[in-house]
Design a protein around this motif. Structure first.
Motif, short mmCIF file in Angstrom:
data_model
loop_
_atom_site.label_atom_id
_atom_site.label_comp_id
_atom_site.label_asym_id
_atom_site.label_seq_id
_atom_site.Cartn_x
_atom_site.Cartn_y
_atom_site.Cartn_z
N ARG A 213 71.89 39.37 16.69
CA ARG A 213 71.97 39.44 18.16
C ARG A 213 70.61 39.82 18.72
O ARG A 213 69.80 40.44 18.04
CB ARG A 213 73.00 40.48 18.59
CG ARG A 213 74.41 40.08 18.24
CD ARG A 213 75.41 41.04 18.81
NE ARG A 213 76.76 40.54 18.62
CZ ARG A 213 77.79 40.87 19.36
NH1 ARG A 213 77.64 41.72 20.34
NH2 ARG A 213 78.98 40.37 19.12
N ASN A 214 70.40 39.48 19.97
CA ASN A 214 69.16 39.86 20.66
C ASN A 214 67.91 39.43 19.90
O ASN A 214 66.96 40.19 19.74
CB ASN A 214 69.13 41.37 20.93
CG ASN A 214 70.34 41.82 21.71
OD1 ASN A 214 70.77 41.13 22.64
ND2 ASN A 214 70.91 42.96 21.36
N ILE A 215 67.95 38.20 19.41
CA ILE A 215 66.76 37.62 18.79
C ILE A 215 66.27 36.51 19.73
O ILE A 215 66.98 36.12 20.67
CB ILE A 215 67.07 37.04 17.39
CG1 ILE A 215 68.28 36.08 17.41
CG2 ILE A 215 67.31 38.16 16.40
CD1 ILE A 215 68.00 34.67 17.69
N SER A 216 65.07 36.02 19.48
CA SER A 216 64.65 34.82 20.21
C SER A 216 64.18 33.79 19.20
O SER A 216 63.74 34.15 18.09
CB SER A 216 63.56 35.14 21.24
OG SER A 216 62.39 35.53 20.60
N ILE A 217 64.31 32.54 19.57
CA ILE A 217 63.86 31.47 18.66
C ILE A 217 62.85 30.58 19.37
O ILE A 217 62.84 30.46 20.60
CB ILE A 217 65.04 30.59 18.17
CG1 ILE A 217 65.75 29.89 19.36
CG2 ILE A 217 66.02 31.38 17.33
CD1 ILE A 217 66.60 28.71 18.96
N GLN A 218 61.99 29.98 18.57
CA GLN A 218 61.07 28.95 19.03
C GLN A 218 61.21 27.77 18.09
O GLN A 218 61.26 27.96 16.87
CB GLN A 218 59.63 29.44 18.95
CG GLN A 218 59.10 30.06 20.21
CD GLN A 218 57.58 30.24 20.15
OE1 GLN A 218 57.01 30.38 19.07
NE2 GLN A 218 56.94 30.23 21.29
N VAL A 219 61.30 26.57 18.63
CA VAL A 219 61.30 25.37 17.81
C VAL A 219 60.01 24.62 18.10
O VAL A 219 59.69 24.36 19.27
CB VAL A 219 62.52 24.47 18.10
CG1 VAL A 219 62.48 23.23 17.22
CG2 VAL A 219 63.82 25.23 17.88
N THR A 226 55.60 23.87 21.11
CA THR A 226 56.94 24.45 21.29
C THR A 226 57.79 23.51 22.14
O THR A 226 57.43 23.19 23.27
CB THR A 226 56.86 25.84 21.97
OG1 THR A 226 56.08 26.70 21.14
CG2 THR A 226 58.25 26.44 22.18
N VAL A 227 58.93 23.06 21.58
CA VAL A 227 59.82 22.15 22.31
C VAL A 227 61.05 22.87 22.85
O VAL A 227 61.74 22.35 23.72
CB VAL A 227 60.26 20.95 21.42
CG1 VAL A 227 59.07 20.11 21.03
CG2 VAL A 227 61.02 21.41 20.18
N TYR A 228 61.32 24.06 22.33
CA TYR A 228 62.48 24.81 22.82
C TYR A 228 62.33 26.28 22.46
O TYR A 228 61.85 26.62 21.37
CB TYR A 228 63.79 24.28 22.21
CG TYR A 228 65.02 24.91 22.84
CD1 TYR A 228 65.45 24.53 24.10
CD2 TYR A 228 65.75 25.89 22.17
CE1 TYR A 228 66.56 25.11 24.70
CE2 TYR A 228 66.87 26.47 22.76
CZ TYR A 228 67.27 26.08 24.02
OH TYR A 228 68.36 26.66 24.61
N GLU A 229 62.72 27.17 23.37
CA GLU A 229 62.79 28.59 23.05
C GLU A 229 63.93 29.22 23.83
O GLU A 229 64.24 28.80 24.94
CB GLU A 229 61.45 29.30 23.31
CG GLU A 229 60.82 29.08 24.64
CD GLU A 229 59.38 29.61 24.67
OE1 GLU A 229 59.05 30.52 23.89
OE2 GLU A 229 58.60 29.11 25.49
N GLU A 230 64.57 30.19 23.22
CA GLU A 230 65.70 30.86 23.88
C GLU A 230 65.95 32.22 23.24
O GLU A 230 65.61 32.46 22.07
CB GLU A 230 66.97 30.00 23.78
CG GLU A 230 68.07 30.47 24.72
CD GLU A 230 69.36 29.67 24.63
OE1 GLU A 230 70.36 30.13 25.22
OE2 GLU A 230 69.39 28.62 23.97
N PRO A 244 75.02 30.31 19.20
CA PRO A 244 74.70 29.78 20.53
C PRO A 244 73.28 29.25 20.71
O PRO A 244 73.09 28.14 21.20
CB PRO A 244 74.99 30.96 21.46
CG PRO A 244 76.03 31.76 20.75
CD PRO A 244 75.73 31.61 19.29
N VAL A 245 72.25 30.03 20.32
CA VAL A 245 70.87 29.56 20.58
C VAL A 245 70.53 28.34 19.73
O VAL A 245 69.77 27.47 20.16
CB VAL A 245 69.81 30.67 20.36
CG1 VAL A 245 70.02 31.82 21.34
CG2 VAL A 245 69.78 31.18 18.94
#
Length: 415
Positions: A213-219, A226-230, A244-245
Motif C-alpha cells: 500500500r502507499n507505493i508509487s509506480i513508474q513505467v 516515463t509513460v505512466y506513473e501512479e 489497482p495501480v
C-alpha cells in the motif's frame, strides 16, 4: 408500444431492458447464463465498485478509449443519477478512497438484486439459459433474433449488450462482435485491458500474495521515457504484478506491450532520497551490530526483505556497521525504484475489460442505434469505449445501456 429484445443480461443489458420497459415497451431479456449479472458478481473482488462519485467531466477524463462518444450518454444518466436510481431500488451505497462507490453491505449480489428489482418493476420478461445465435435483419432493419436452439423470435428492435472477451467464464465470449461484423460493422482490434502484468523476474513468485500500500509506480519505455506513473496499491502474483495501480498502468501498455517496458516501484514515495538516506542511517545506527538481513524490519515488509537483500548485492551476513556508503546507496536506489521487466499480460481470463470493440463512428451516441441497421442498438463493453479502474467502466455500461433503452423505438416509430 413495441416489442424489444435485449441480448445479454449484464450491467448494460439490465439497464437497457429496464429503461425500455419503463417507457411502456414489451421487453424480453435473453441471457445465455443461468443467472443475470454474472460478471457484476465478481467485480471489485466481489464487492462491486458500481460507479465513481464524480461529475461528467471527470468521467470523461478517465476514459482513454473514445471518451467523447459517451458525452451524450452521461447526460442521459450520470453518476449521481445512477446512485439515486440504486438508492430508490433499495441499495445503500458508500463512497471510499478515490471516490469509488460500493454497496454498504460490501456484497456485489446486492447490486444484482437491485437491478433485478428494476427489471421486475418494469415488467421485463427474463429468458435465462437461452443463448442467441443470430440477429435477424430485413430490409435494413433489425426484426428479431434466432436462438441457438433454432427458434426465431420476432421483435420491433434489438439491443445487443453481450460484453467483451474479458472473464470468458462469465459468458463474455465475443458474441456481440460476431453479430456486429455479420451486419457490416467494423470491430477494432481487441486487447485485454485493466489486466495483471507478467514480469521476467523469477523472484516475484516468492512474493506471491504480498500487497503493498502507499507505493508509487513508474513505467518507462525502452528509451527511458516515463509513460505512466501512479500512487496507490499493488499486489505480487506468481507470474508478476497486479492490483489497482498495475491494472490502470496496463491500459497504457497493451497496444505496444511488445516494444518492451520497465516498471519501477517506489516503496517509500513519501520520502525523497535525502530523507530516505537519513532514515537508513538511523536504522543502521539502531541495528549496528546486526547482520544486514536482520536490520531492515522497520523499513520493509518481512517477505520483501530477502529479495531486496539479494538484489542489493550486499552480503546478508555483513554487519550493518561495516556497510559502505556505496552499498547504502545501492539499497536506497532499490527502495526508491525496485525494477521489473514487463513481458506481457495475464490475458482475457484475468482482464477486467476489453479494449477495442464495435467502431463508435458507426453508432449514434444519443441513442446507441447502429447507423447501418435501423432498430439495432449496441451498449456496454461490446463498444470500443473503455476506462480506467475506479467504477468508470460500470458507469459506461449503465449509461450506454440506459441511453439505448431510452433511444429504442422513439415516438412516431413505435408499432
Amino acid at each position: 408500444m413495441g416489442k424489444i429484445i435485449v441480448v445479454g443480461g449484464g450491467a448494460a443489458g439490465i439497464m437497457a431492458a429496464g429503461r425500455a420497459g419503463s417507457r411502456g415497451h414489451e421487453v424480453h431479456l435473453y441471457e445465455k447464463n443461468n443467472r443475470l449479472g454474472k460478471k457484476i458478481l465478481i467485480t471489485g473482488k466481489g464487492r462491486c465498485n458500481l460507479t465513481n462519485d464524480c461529475d461528467v467531466e471527470t468521467l470523461l477524463e478517465n476514459i482513454p478509449g473514445n471518451p467523447y462518444f459517451m458525452y451524450s450518454a452521461f447526460y442521459h444518466l450520470d453518476s449521481p443519477q445512477t446512485q439515486a436510481l440504486f438508492h430508490r431500488l433499495g441499495l445503500e451505497t458508500k463512497v471510499e478512497r478515490g471516490r469509488r462507490v460500493f454497496p454498504v453491505s460490501d456484497k456485489s449480489l446486492d447490486v444484482v438484486f437491485a437491478l433485478e428489482q428494476y427489471l421486475r418493476e418494469n415488467k421485463v420478461k427474463q429468458h435465462l439459459d437461452t443463448p442467441v445465435e443470430e440477429i435477424l435483419i430485413s430490409e435494413g432493419k433489425a426484426v428479431g433474433v434466432r436462438l441457438k436452439k433454432g427458434t426465431v423470435i420476432e421483435a420491433d428492435a434489438v439491443i445487443v449488450t453481450t460484453g467483451g472477451l474479458s472473464y470468458p467464464a462469465t459468458g463474455s465470449t465475443g458474441d456481440g462482435y460476431r453479430f456486429a461484423k455479420k451486419v457490416g460493422h467494423q470491430v477494432t482490434r481487441l486487447y485485454p485491458s485493466l489486466v495483471p502484468l507478467k514480469t521476467a523476474e523469477e523472484w516475484c513468485k516468492s512474493l506471491m500474495g504480498l500487497s503493498l500500500r502507499n507505493i508509487s509506480i513508474q513505467v518507462k519505455n525502452r528509451k527511458g521515457k516515463t509513460v505512466y506513473e501512479e500512487f496507490g496499491e499493488m499486489l505480487f502474483t506468481h507470474y508478476g504484478v497486479s492490483g489497482p495501480v498495475i491494472l490502470s498502468a496496463s491500459r497504457h501498455l497493451i497496444l505496444t506491450i511488445d516494444e518492451g517496458y520497465k516498471l519501477y516501484i517506489d516503496l517509500k514515495p513519501a520520502m525523497d532520497e535525502k530523507k530516505l538516506d537519513m532514515r537508513l542511517l538511523r536504522d543502521f545506527e539502531k541495528y549496528a551490530n546486526r547482520d544486514f538481513i536482520n536490520a531492515l524490519d522497520d523499513l520493509l515488509p518481512k517477505k520483501l526483505i530477502p529479495v531486496i537483500v539479494a538484489l542489493s548485492g550486499i552480503p546478508e551476513s555483513k554487519k550493518v556497521n561495516s556497510i559502505t556508503k556505496e552499498e547504502r546507496k545501492s539499497l536506497l536506489t532499490l527502495t526508491k525504484g525496485l525494477p521489473l521487466t514487463i513481458t506481457g499480460t495475464a490475458g482475457y481470463n484475468e482482464a477486467v475489460i476489453t479494449c477495442g470493440g464495435i467502431c463508435v463512428d458507426e453508432i449514434d451516441p444519443s441513442t446507441m442505434e447502429s447507423k447501418l441497421v435501423k432498430n439495432l442498438h449496441f451498449a456496454g463493453e461490446v463498444l470500443d469505449v473503455d476506462a480506467y479502474t475506479g467504477g468508470y467502466n460500470l458507469q459506461i455500461a449503465f449509461s450506454s445501456g440506459f441511453t439505448a433503452g431510452e433511444g429504442v423505438l422513439p415516438q412516431g416509430q413505435e408499432e
